[in-house]
Design a protein around this motif. Structure first.
Motif, short mmCIF file in Angstrom:
data_model
loop_
_atom_site.label_atom_id
_atom_site.label_comp_id
_atom_site.label_asym_id
_atom_site.label_seq_id
_atom_site.Cartn_x
_atom_site.Cartn_y
_atom_site.Cartn_z
N LYS A 171 -16.92 47.13 -12.66
CA LYS A 171 -15.56 47.37 -13.12
C LYS A 171 -15.47 48.65 -13.93
O LYS A 171 -14.56 49.47 -13.73
CB LYS A 171 -15.09 46.18 -13.96
N TRP A 172 -16.44 48.87 -14.83
CA TRP A 172 -16.46 50.10 -15.63
C TRP A 172 -16.74 51.32 -14.75
O TRP A 172 -16.17 52.39 -14.93
CB TRP A 172 -17.50 50.01 -16.74
N TYR A 175 -13.59 52.14 -12.92
CA TYR A 175 -12.61 52.68 -13.87
C TYR A 175 -12.93 54.14 -14.20
O TYR A 175 -12.02 54.97 -14.29
CB TYR A 175 -12.60 51.83 -15.13
N THR A 179 -10.47 57.31 -13.40
CA THR A 179 -10.04 58.16 -14.52
C THR A 179 -10.39 59.61 -14.27
O THR A 179 -9.56 60.52 -14.49
CB THR A 179 -10.71 57.68 -15.83
#
Length: 278
Positions: A171-172, A175, A179
Protein backbone atom coordinates in the motif's frame (compact mmCIF):
# COMPACT_ATOMS: atom_id res chain seq x y z
CA UNK A 1 -9.23 -22.89 -5.83
CA UNK A 2 -11.67 -24.57 -8.24
CA UNK A 3 -9.58 -27.75 -8.07
CA UNK A 4 -9.77 -27.79 -4.27
CA UNK A 5 -13.54 -27.23 -4.32
CA UNK A 6 -14.03 -29.98 -6.89
CA UNK A 7 -11.91 -32.43 -4.87
CA UNK A 8 -13.92 -31.65 -1.73
CA UNK A 9 -17.14 -32.43 -3.62
CA UNK A 10 -15.70 -35.70 -4.90
CA UNK A 11 -14.57 -36.82 -1.45
CA UNK A 12 -17.97 -36.02 0.09
CA UNK A 13 -19.82 -37.82 -2.71
CA UNK A 14 -17.69 -40.98 -2.34
CA UNK A 15 -18.23 -40.96 1.42
CA UNK A 16 -22.00 -40.65 1.06
CA UNK A 17 -22.17 -43.35 -1.62
CA UNK A 18 -20.22 -45.74 0.59
CA UNK A 19 -22.50 -45.02 3.55
CA UNK A 20 -25.60 -45.70 1.43
CA UNK A 21 -24.20 -49.01 0.18
CA UNK A 22 -23.39 -50.08 3.75
CA UNK A 23 -26.91 -49.31 4.94
CA UNK A 24 -28.45 -51.20 2.03
CA UNK A 25 -26.29 -54.24 2.69
CA UNK A 26 -27.27 -54.21 6.36
CA UNK A 27 -30.95 -54.05 5.46
CA UNK A 28 -30.70 -56.88 2.94
CA UNK A 29 -28.86 -59.12 5.42
CA UNK A 30 -31.61 -58.54 8.00
CA UNK A 31 -34.32 -58.94 5.38
CA UNK A 32 -36.15 -55.91 6.81
CA UNK A 33 -36.57 -52.38 5.47
CA UNK A 34 -37.80 -50.63 8.61
CA UNK A 35 -39.33 -47.15 8.65
CA UNK A 36 -36.28 -45.82 10.47
CA UNK A 37 -34.00 -47.32 7.85
CA UNK A 38 -36.04 -45.90 4.95
CA UNK A 39 -36.05 -42.49 6.61
CA UNK A 40 -32.25 -42.63 7.01
CA UNK A 41 -31.86 -43.66 3.36
CA UNK A 42 -34.02 -40.77 2.18
CA UNK A 43 -31.99 -38.30 4.23
CA UNK A 44 -28.70 -39.62 2.86
CA UNK A 45 -29.93 -39.54 -0.74
CA UNK A 46 -31.20 -35.98 -0.26
CA UNK A 47 -27.84 -34.93 1.13
CA UNK A 48 -26.06 -36.69 -1.73
CA UNK A 49 -28.31 -34.94 -4.24
CA UNK A 50 -27.50 -31.55 -2.73
CA UNK A 51 -23.76 -32.21 -2.72
CA UNK A 52 -23.60 -33.78 -6.20
CA UNK A 53 -22.89 -30.99 -8.74
CA UNK A 54 -24.43 -33.06 -11.55
CA UNK A 55 -27.82 -33.02 -9.84
CA UNK A 56 -27.80 -29.21 -9.51
CA UNK A 57 -29.37 -27.03 -12.16
CA UNK A 58 -27.34 -24.53 -14.14
CA UNK A 59 -29.05 -21.66 -12.29
CA UNK A 60 -28.09 -23.18 -8.91
CA UNK A 61 -24.48 -23.61 -9.96
CA UNK A 62 -24.35 -20.07 -11.35
CA UNK A 63 -25.76 -18.67 -8.11
CA UNK A 64 -23.21 -20.64 -6.05
CA UNK A 65 -20.42 -19.40 -8.30
CA UNK A 66 -21.51 -15.78 -7.97
CA UNK A 67 -21.72 -16.14 -4.19
CA UNK A 68 -18.23 -17.66 -4.07
CA UNK A 69 -16.82 -14.90 -6.28
CA UNK A 70 -18.42 -12.24 -4.05
CA UNK A 71 -16.87 -13.85 -0.97
CA UNK A 72 -13.45 -13.91 -2.65
CA UNK A 73 -13.73 -10.23 -3.62
CA UNK A 74 -14.73 -9.32 -0.06
CA UNK A 75 -11.85 -11.36 1.38
CA UNK A 76 -9.39 -9.63 -0.96
CA UNK A 77 -10.69 -6.21 0.07
CA UNK A 78 -10.43 -7.05 3.77
CA UNK A 79 -6.95 -8.63 3.67
CA UNK A 80 -5.37 -6.71 0.79
CA UNK A 81 -4.23 -10.01 -0.76
CA UNK A 82 -5.67 -11.84 -3.75
CA UNK A 83 -4.82 -15.24 -5.23
CA UNK A 84 -4.75 -16.15 -8.90
CA UNK A 85 -3.60 -19.78 -8.75
CA UNK A 86 -3.41 -22.59 -6.21
CA UNK A 87 -2.18 -26.18 -6.47
CA UNK A 88 -2.04 -28.74 -3.65
CA UNK A 89 -0.06 -31.98 -3.53
CA UNK A 90 -0.34 -34.60 -0.78
CA UNK A 91 2.96 -35.88 0.65
CA UNK A 92 3.45 -38.89 2.91
CA UNK A 93 6.09 -38.59 5.64
CA UNK A 94 5.93 -41.77 7.66
CA UNK A 95 3.14 -41.38 10.20
CA UNK A 96 2.80 -37.68 9.41
CA UNK A 97 0.58 -36.25 6.70
CA UNK A 98 1.72 -33.22 4.74
CA UNK A 99 0.44 -31.08 1.88
CA UNK A 100 2.54 -28.93 -0.41
CA UNK A 101 0.94 -25.69 -1.62
CA UNK A 102 1.90 -23.47 -4.52
CA UNK A 103 0.16 -20.11 -4.64
CA UNK A 104 0.36 -17.17 -7.02
CA UNK A 105 -1.12 -13.89 -5.88
CA UNK A 106 -0.89 -10.15 -5.56
CA UNK A 107 -1.17 -7.32 -3.09
CA UNK A 108 -1.99 -4.01 -4.75
CA UNK A 109 0.57 -3.82 -7.61
CA UNK A 110 3.05 -6.34 -6.16
CA UNK A 111 3.03 -9.90 -7.52
CA UNK A 112 4.29 -12.86 -5.48
CA UNK A 113 4.54 -16.64 -5.47
CA UNK A 114 4.52 -18.92 -2.45
CA UNK A 115 5.64 -22.48 -1.93
CA UNK A 116 5.00 -23.92 1.50
CA UNK A 117 4.32 -27.23 3.20
CA UNK A 118 1.80 -27.90 5.95
CA UNK A 119 2.42 -30.95 8.14
CA UNK A 120 -0.09 -32.53 10.51
CA UNK A 121 1.58 -33.56 13.77
CA UNK A 122 -0.37 -36.07 15.86
CA UNK A 123 -0.15 -35.85 19.65
CA UNK A 124 -2.05 -37.58 22.42
CA UNK A 125 -4.21 -34.52 22.95
CA UNK A 126 -4.88 -33.14 19.46
CA UNK A 127 -3.64 -32.58 15.92
CA UNK A 128 -1.53 -29.52 15.12
CA UNK A 129 -0.72 -28.17 11.67
CA UNK A 130 2.74 -26.63 11.22
CA UNK A 131 4.48 -24.84 8.35
CA UNK A 132 7.55 -27.02 7.75
CA UNK A 133 8.84 -25.41 4.53
CA UNK A 134 8.44 -21.89 3.14
CA UNK A 135 9.73 -20.21 0.00
CA UNK A 136 8.61 -16.70 -1.02
CA UNK A 137 9.28 -15.22 -4.45
CA UNK A 138 8.59 -11.58 -5.31
CA UNK A 139 8.23 -10.28 -8.85
CA UNK A 140 10.86 -7.59 -8.14
CA UNK A 141 14.10 -7.77 -6.15
CA UNK A 142 14.51 -4.00 -5.75
CA UNK A 143 13.09 -3.82 -2.22
CA UNK A 144 16.10 -4.27 0.04
CA UNK A 145 14.31 -3.96 3.38
CA UNK A 146 11.42 -6.14 2.29
CA UNK A 147 13.83 -8.76 0.91
CA UNK A 148 15.62 -8.95 4.27
CA UNK A 149 12.30 -9.30 6.05
CA UNK A 150 11.23 -12.09 3.67
CA UNK A 151 14.49 -13.95 4.30
CA UNK A 152 13.81 -13.86 8.04
CA UNK A 153 10.18 -14.96 7.53
CA UNK A 154 11.39 -17.91 5.42
CA UNK A 155 13.97 -18.85 8.04
CA UNK A 156 11.35 -18.79 10.82
CA UNK A 157 8.69 -20.30 8.51
CA UNK A 158 6.33 -17.53 9.58
CA UNK A 159 3.73 -17.49 6.82
CA UNK A 160 1.20 -15.47 8.83
CA UNK A 161 3.71 -12.65 9.42
CA UNK A 162 4.34 -12.40 5.67
CA UNK A 163 0.61 -12.18 4.91
CA UNK A 164 0.07 -9.49 7.54
CA UNK A 165 3.07 -7.37 6.47
CA UNK A 166 2.97 -7.47 2.66
CA UNK A 167 -0.33 -5.55 2.20
CA UNK A 168 0.91 -2.64 4.33
CA UNK A 169 4.21 -2.45 2.43
CA UNK A 170 2.44 -2.76 -0.94
CA UNK A 171 0.00 0.00 0.00
CA UNK A 172 2.82 2.42 0.86
CA UNK A 173 4.78 1.41 -2.25
CA UNK A 174 1.79 2.11 -4.48
CA UNK A 175 1.06 5.40 -2.68
CA UNK A 176 4.66 6.52 -3.28
CA UNK A 177 4.38 5.68 -6.97
CA UNK A 178 1.14 7.59 -7.37
CA UNK A 179 2.49 10.62 -5.46
CA UNK A 180 5.69 10.82 -7.52
CA UNK A 181 3.73 10.58 -10.78
CA UNK A 182 1.30 13.24 -9.57
CA UNK A 183 4.03 15.81 -8.89
CA UNK A 184 5.85 14.97 -12.11
CA UNK A 185 2.68 15.73 -14.08
CA UNK A 186 1.82 18.81 -12.01
CA UNK A 187 5.30 20.39 -12.10
CA UNK A 188 7.05 18.94 -15.19
CA UNK A 189 9.57 21.81 -15.31
CA UNK A 190 10.77 21.25 -11.75
CA UNK A 191 10.27 17.57 -10.86
CA UNK A 192 12.56 14.89 -12.27
CA UNK A 193 12.29 11.13 -11.87
CA UNK A 194 15.74 9.93 -13.02
CA UNK A 195 15.00 6.27 -12.16
CA UNK A 196 11.25 6.34 -12.70
CA UNK A 197 8.36 6.44 -10.25
CA UNK A 198 9.39 3.06 -8.77
CA UNK A 199 12.57 4.57 -7.32
CA UNK A 200 12.99 5.82 -3.77
CA UNK A 201 13.53 9.48 -4.62
CA UNK A 202 12.53 12.39 -6.83
CA UNK A 203 14.67 15.37 -7.80
CA UNK A 204 13.73 19.05 -7.80
CA UNK A 205 15.56 21.41 -10.17
CA UNK A 206 14.90 25.02 -11.07
CA UNK A 207 16.13 26.83 -14.20
CA UNK A 208 16.25 30.11 -12.25
CA UNK A 209 18.70 28.53 -9.78
CA UNK A 210 21.27 26.70 -11.95
CA UNK A 211 23.16 23.98 -10.10
CA UNK A 212 20.74 23.91 -7.19
CA UNK A 213 19.19 20.47 -6.68
CA UNK A 214 17.01 18.97 -4.00
CA UNK A 215 16.37 15.25 -3.60
CA UNK A 216 13.43 13.93 -1.64
CA UNK A 217 14.13 10.38 -0.45
CA UNK A 218 11.15 8.25 0.47
CA UNK A 219 12.16 4.92 1.96
CA UNK A 220 9.86 2.19 3.27
CA UNK A 221 11.47 0.34 6.15
CA UNK A 222 10.31 -3.08 7.36
CA UNK A 223 11.35 -4.23 10.82
CA UNK A 224 12.11 -7.80 11.84
CA UNK A 225 8.65 -7.99 13.41
CA UNK A 226 6.98 -6.79 10.21
CA UNK A 227 6.35 -3.16 11.21
CA UNK A 228 6.27 -0.99 8.06
CA UNK A 229 7.46 2.62 8.45
CA UNK A 230 7.72 5.26 5.69
CA UNK A 231 10.64 7.66 6.19
CA UNK A 232 11.11 10.83 4.12
CA UNK A 233 14.22 13.01 4.09
CA UNK A 234 15.70 15.86 2.08
CA UNK A 235 19.17 16.04 0.55
CA UNK A 236 20.48 19.33 -0.88
CA UNK A 237 23.05 20.00 -3.58
CA UNK A 238 24.25 23.60 -3.86
CA UNK A 239 27.24 24.88 -5.92
CA UNK A 240 30.18 26.02 -3.80
CA UNK A 241 30.07 29.56 -5.25
CA UNK A 242 26.47 29.94 -4.05
CA UNK A 243 27.26 29.00 -0.46
CA UNK A 244 27.65 32.39 1.20
CA UNK A 245 27.03 32.70 4.91
CA UNK A 246 23.28 33.24 4.69
CA UNK A 247 22.73 30.53 2.06
CA UNK A 248 24.64 27.97 4.11
CA UNK A 249 22.23 28.49 7.00
CA UNK A 250 19.29 27.82 4.73
CA UNK A 251 20.96 24.70 3.30
CA UNK A 252 21.92 23.35 6.71
CA UNK A 253 18.40 23.86 8.06
CA UNK A 254 16.58 22.51 4.97
CA UNK A 255 16.31 18.84 6.07
CA UNK A 256 14.95 19.68 9.53
CA UNK A 257 12.56 22.27 8.04
CA UNK A 258 11.26 19.67 5.60
CA UNK A 259 10.65 17.18 8.43
CA UNK A 260 8.71 19.90 10.27
CA UNK A 261 6.56 20.43 7.17
CA UNK A 262 5.88 16.69 7.08
CA UNK A 263 4.71 16.66 10.68
CA UNK A 264 2.50 19.72 10.21
CA UNK A 265 0.96 19.17 6.78
CA UNK A 266 1.56 15.55 5.74
CA UNK A 267 3.51 14.12 2.83
CA UNK A 268 1.77 15.61 -0.22
CA UNK A 269 1.35 19.12 1.20
CA UNK A 270 4.95 19.20 2.44
CA UNK A 271 6.32 18.22 -0.97
CA UNK A 272 4.04 20.72 -2.68
CA UNK A 273 5.26 23.54 -0.39
CA UNK A 274 8.87 22.65 -1.14
CA UNK A 275 8.28 22.65 -4.89
CA UNK A 276 6.58 26.06 -4.76
CA UNK A 277 9.59 27.44 -2.88
CA UNK A 278 11.75 26.30 -5.78
Amino acid sequence: MDQLLHQAYEDEICSLQEEIRTLEQQAESNGIYSDAFLKTMDMQREKFSMQNPQSCSYADLEAQLQQTESQIVLLTQLTGIGFTKCTVTAVEKGNEKAKQYRLSGYSHSLQFELEFELTEILTKENVTVTVTELNIILESNEFCDLSRFISRAEEKKNLLLFFSTLPTFAKWYEYRQVTFKHFKEKYPEVVRLPEGSNAEYLTLECSKLPGVELKIFWKIFVSEKGVVTPVLDLLTKIPAEALDFETRKVVDNAPSSFRSLLRLFGIESAIDCLIKLM
